[in-house]
Design a protein around this motif. Structure first.
Motif, PDB file in Angstrom:
ATOM      1  N   PRO A   1       0.786  -1.240   0.000  1.00  0.00           N
ATOM      2  CA  PRO A   1       0.000   0.000   0.000  1.00  0.00           C
ATOM      3  C   PRO A   1       0.820   1.294   0.000  1.00  0.00           C
ATOM      4  N   LEU A   2       2.041   1.250   0.513  1.00  0.00           N
ATOM      5  CA  LEU A   2       2.849   2.467   0.526  1.00  0.00           C
ATOM      6  C   LEU A   2       3.295   2.879  -0.870  1.00  0.00           C
ATOM      7  N   ILE A   3       3.225   1.970  -1.818  1.00  0.00           N
ATOM      8  CA  ILE A   3       3.559   2.268  -3.211  1.00  0.00           C
ATOM      9  C   ILE A   3       2.299   2.311  -4.073  1.00  0.00           C
ATOM     10  N   ALA A   4       1.360   1.436  -3.788  1.00  0.00           N
ATOM     11  CA  ALA A   4       0.158   1.287  -4.624  1.00  0.00           C
ATOM     12  C   ALA A   4      -0.593   2.608  -4.803  1.00  0.00           C
ATOM     13  N   HIS A   5      -0.553   3.476  -3.798  1.00  0.00           N
ATOM     14  CA  HIS A   5      -1.288   4.747  -3.916  1.00  0.00           C
ATOM     15  C   HIS A   5      -0.770   5.621  -5.056  1.00  0.00           C
TER      16      HIS A   5
ATOM     17  N   GLN B   1      13.093   8.717  -2.064  1.00  0.00           N
ATOM     18  CA  GLN B   1      14.109   7.676  -2.164  1.00  0.00           C
ATOM     19  C   GLN B   1      13.561   6.381  -1.576  1.00  0.00           C
ATOM     20  N   ALA B   2      12.817   6.463  -0.489  1.00  0.00           N
ATOM     21  CA  ALA B   2      12.231   5.257   0.114  1.00  0.00           C
ATOM     22  C   ALA B   2      11.254   4.585  -0.852  1.00  0.00           C
ATOM     23  N   ASP B   3      10.445   5.383  -1.557  1.00  0.00           N
ATOM     24  CA  ASP B   3       9.531   4.828  -2.564  1.00  0.00           C
ATOM     25  C   ASP B   3      10.321   4.110  -3.656  1.00  0.00           C
ATOM     26  N   PHE B   4      11.342   4.792  -4.149  1.00  0.00           N
ATOM     27  CA  PHE B   4      12.174   4.231  -5.216  1.00  0.00           C
ATOM     28  C   PHE B   4      12.806   2.918  -4.770  1.00  0.00           C
ATOM     29  N   ASP B   5      13.378   2.924  -3.566  1.00  0.00           N
ATOM     30  CA  ASP B   5      14.023   1.722  -3.044  1.00  0.00           C
ATOM     31  C   ASP B   5      13.028   0.577  -2.889  1.00  0.00           C
ATOM     32  N   ALA B   6      11.815   0.895  -2.447  1.00  0.00           N
ATOM     33  CA  ALA B   6      10.784  -0.143  -2.296  1.00  0.00           C
ATOM     34  C   ALA B   6      10.415  -0.732  -3.654  1.00  0.00           C
TER      35      ALA B   6
ATOM     36  N   ILE C   1      13.442  10.116 -11.642  1.00  0.00           N
ATOM     37  CA  ILE C   1      12.200   9.589 -11.058  1.00  0.00           C
ATOM     38  C   ILE C   1      11.908  10.197  -9.701  1.00  0.00           C
ATOM     39  N   THR C   2      12.926  10.419  -8.874  1.00  0.00           N
ATOM     40  CA  THR C   2      12.706  10.918  -7.514  1.00  0.00           C
ATOM     41  C   THR C   2      12.767  12.444  -7.456  1.00  0.00           C
ATOM     42  N   TYR C   3      12.079  12.993  -6.457  1.00  0.00           N
ATOM     43  CA  TYR C   3      11.982  14.458  -6.355  1.00  0.00           C
ATOM     44  C   TYR C   3      12.192  14.962  -4.947  1.00  0.00           C
ATOM     45  N   TYR C   4      12.900  14.243  -4.119  1.00  0.00           N
ATOM     46  CA  TYR C   4      13.182  14.712  -2.753  1.00  0.00           C
ATOM     47  C   TYR C   4      14.644  14.914  -2.573  1.00  0.00           C
TER      48      TYR C   4
END
Length: 115
Positions: free
Chosen positions: A26-30, A74-79, A112-115
């Motif tokens: 769910p942390l990525i699916a959204h 970065q956490a999203d990308f890593d996941a 891809i990442t923006y943080y």
């Protein structure tokens, strides 16, 4: 190229495993709530085919344009990478091939990442 011995169905199987893995997280699916999953799947298959050395045509936007405004950390990308690795393992892709593919994908991080 390292992946060109794969048939198109193998890239499709990897993509399908990857999408199934993402859907359970769910942390990525959204990030995909407003996404046409069928179109996304097709673009992902095309992209994976190209990155892996296939002679496909990618019809999607650039990585930057397709991810702008999504606030991917970065956490999203890593996941997501973790789910891709799991999909590669599920499809019995050897570690050398997995690492070669990940090395091709790694430079896309900044697009891809923006943080």
């Amino acid at each position: 190229m390292f992946f060109c011995h794969f048939k198109h169905f193998k890239v499709t199987q990897i993509t399908d495993s990857f999408l199934q893995n993402l859907a359970k997280y769910p942390l990525i699916a959204h990030h995909f709530e407003q996404t046409d999953i069928h179109a996304f799947r097709q673009r992902l298959i095309e992209h994976m085919c190209i990155v892996s050395g296939g002679d496909c045509v990618y019809k999607g936007e650039s990585m930057f344009d397709s991810h702008v405004g999504l606030h991917i950390s970065q956490a999203d990308f890593d996941a997501v990478v973790g789910h891709l690795i799991e999909a590669l393992k599920q499809q019995q892709i050897g570690i050398a091939t997995r690492n070669a593919l990940l090395a091709k994908l790694a430079p896309m991080y900044q697009e891809i990442t923006y943080y």
